[in-house]
Design an enzyme around this catalytic site. Structure first.
Site, PDB file in Angstrom:
ATOM      1  N   ARG A  13      30.506  27.975  85.639  1.00  0.00           N
ATOM      2  CA  ARG A  13      30.079  27.483  86.982  1.00  0.00           C
ATOM      3  C   ARG A  13      29.012  26.573  86.920  1.00  0.00           C
ATOM      4  O   ARG A  13      29.034  25.930  87.889  1.00  0.00           O
ATOM      5  CB  ARG A  13      29.875  28.876  87.710  1.00  0.00           C
ATOM      6  CG  ARG A  13      31.028  29.642  88.329  1.00  0.00           C
ATOM      7  CD  ARG A  13      30.446  30.946  88.865  1.00  0.00           C
ATOM      8  NE  ARG A  13      31.518  32.069  89.237  1.00  0.00           N
ATOM      9  CZ  ARG A  13      32.159  32.082  90.219  1.00  0.00           C
ATOM     10  NH1 ARG A  13      31.947  30.978  91.304  1.00  0.00           N
ATOM     11  NH2 ARG A  13      33.131  32.621  90.437  1.00  0.00           N
ATOM     12  N   MET A  66      34.531  28.442  99.395  1.00  0.00           N
ATOM     13  CA  MET A  66      34.745  29.690  99.098  1.00  0.00           C
ATOM     14  C   MET A  66      34.220  30.132  97.738  1.00  0.00           C
ATOM     15  O   MET A  66      35.008  30.667  97.026  1.00  0.00           O
ATOM     16  CB  MET A  66      36.119  29.962  99.610  1.00  0.00           C
ATOM     17  CG  MET A  66      36.652  29.831 100.982  1.00  0.00           C
ATOM     18  SD  MET A  66      35.490  30.898 102.083  1.00  0.00           S
ATOM     19  CE  MET A  66      36.336  32.319 102.085  1.00  0.00           C
ATOM     20  N   HIS A 117      29.100  32.471 108.209  1.00  0.00           N
ATOM     21  CA  HIS A 117      29.848  33.579 107.721  1.00  0.00           C
ATOM     22  C   HIS A 117      30.569  34.311 109.127  1.00  0.00           C
ATOM     23  O   HIS A 117      29.921  34.491 110.071  1.00  0.00           O
ATOM     24  CB  HIS A 117      28.760  34.488 107.244  1.00  0.00           C
ATOM     25  CG  HIS A 117      29.724  35.828 106.471  1.00  0.00           C
ATOM     26  ND1 HIS A 117      30.251  35.675 105.459  1.00  0.00           N
ATOM     27  CD2 HIS A 117      29.628  37.109 107.045  1.00  0.00           C
ATOM     28  CE1 HIS A 117      31.124  36.852 105.067  1.00  0.00           C
ATOM     29  NE2 HIS A 117      30.581  37.849 106.209  1.00  0.00           N
TER      30      HIS A 117
HETATM   31  C1  GAR Z   1      35.414  29.973 108.983  1.00  0.00           C
HETATM   32  O1  GAR Z   1      35.780  31.014 109.813  1.00  0.00           O
HETATM   33  C2  GAR Z   1      34.204  30.438 108.342  1.00  0.00           C
HETATM   34  O2  GAR Z   1      33.357  31.198 109.210  1.00  0.00           O
HETATM   35  C3  GAR Z   1      34.571  30.988 106.973  1.00  0.00           C
HETATM   36  O3  GAR Z   1      35.779  30.487 106.637  1.00  0.00           O
HETATM   37  C4  GAR Z   1      36.328  29.735 107.719  1.00  0.00           C
HETATM   38  C5  GAR Z   1      36.489  28.397 107.516  1.00  0.00           C
HETATM   39  O4  GAR Z   1      36.982  27.621 108.466  1.00  0.00           O
HETATM   40  N1  GAR Z   1      33.591  31.269 106.150  1.00  0.00           N
HETATM   41  C6  GAR Z   1      33.755  32.214 105.325  1.00  0.00           C
HETATM   42  O5  GAR Z   1      34.454  33.179 105.205  1.00  0.00           O
HETATM   43  C7  GAR Z   1      32.426  32.228 104.043  1.00  0.00           C
HETATM   44  N2  GAR Z   1      32.228  33.362 103.459  1.00  0.00           N
HETATM   45  P1  GAR Z   1      37.074  25.987 108.604  1.00  0.00           P
HETATM   46  O6  GAR Z   1      37.277  25.452 107.228  1.00  0.00           O
HETATM   47  O7  GAR Z   1      38.099  25.607 109.387  1.00  0.00           O
HETATM   48  O8  GAR Z   1      35.840  25.656 108.841  1.00  0.00           O
END
Ligand code: GAR
Length: 196
Positions: free
Chosen positions: A68, A93, A112
């Protein structure tokens, strides 16, 4: 007004990134996007960023395997090269190592999809439904070494409706996230600018 150089880190669709780019198209918005970075070369958001005229780059984490820190060194080099002053994680992610987080602490925020401190980690909507919660929401917070653990900048909530599923909840929450994130990023910029 100083416009901080903003890097946005994504892993997929990038709709929150797009909301930030739209907000930052206003000349008086306190951040100016200089880089969109994805750990997945197939992230749809990369194309969206390029169409908006923002430099977009994929650094695939896969060839780095379990290393990482080597992956993050590559990201860090790209971030520095772009002159990054503030980072917004937008559906990024990958868990970041403490070393990377500490380097950017106080200059990196995340969105989040839960009302933190509830439901850190994954499957936030399923967990809210399983718990019988009356509302769900999203949180923008400073990134600290603990996962989804940093100081909260701003939250937005919405009611959970009878018959909601994780998918219906996520779909209704998304436009709420798109309003929340630009506002919260502007607040974070004010904090960073006041410090420097
Ligand atoms: C969003 O809903 C964000 O809140 C979530 O992923 C989605 C990304 O959508 N984030 C997480 O789960 C972080 N742990 P996007 O790529 O369309 O912005």
């Amino acid at each position: 007004m100083k416009r901080l150089k903003l890097a946005i880190l994504i892993s997929g669709r990038g709709s929150n990134m797009e909301a930030l780019l739209k907000a930052a198209a206003a000349p008086d918005y306190p951040a100016k996007p200089v880089l969109v970075l994805s750990n997945r070369p197939d992230a749809a958001g990369l194309e969206t960023a390029l169409e908006a005229g923002v430099p977009a780059l994929a650094i695939d984490h896969k060839p780095y395997g379990k290393d990482r820190e080597a992956f993050e060194r590559a990201m860090d080099a790209a971030l520095s090269e772009a002159g990054t002053e503030i980072i917004a994680l937008a559906g990024f992610m990958r868990v970041l190592t403490p070393r990377f987080v500490e380097k950017w602490q106080g200059r990196m925020i995340n969105i989040h999809p839960s009302l933190l401190p509830k439901y850190k980690g994954l499957d936030t909507h399923q967990r809210a439904l399983d718990a019988g919660d009356a509302e769900a929401g999203a949180t923008v917070h400073w990134v600290s070494p603990g996962v989804d653990d940093g100081e909260i900048i701003q939250q937005a909530s919405l009611p959970i409706l009878p018959g909601d599923t994780p998918d219906s909840l996520a779909a209704r929450l998304l436009p709420v996230e798109h309003r929340l994130y630009p506002e919260a990023l502007a607040k974070a910029c004010a904090v960073v600018s006041a410090r420097t």
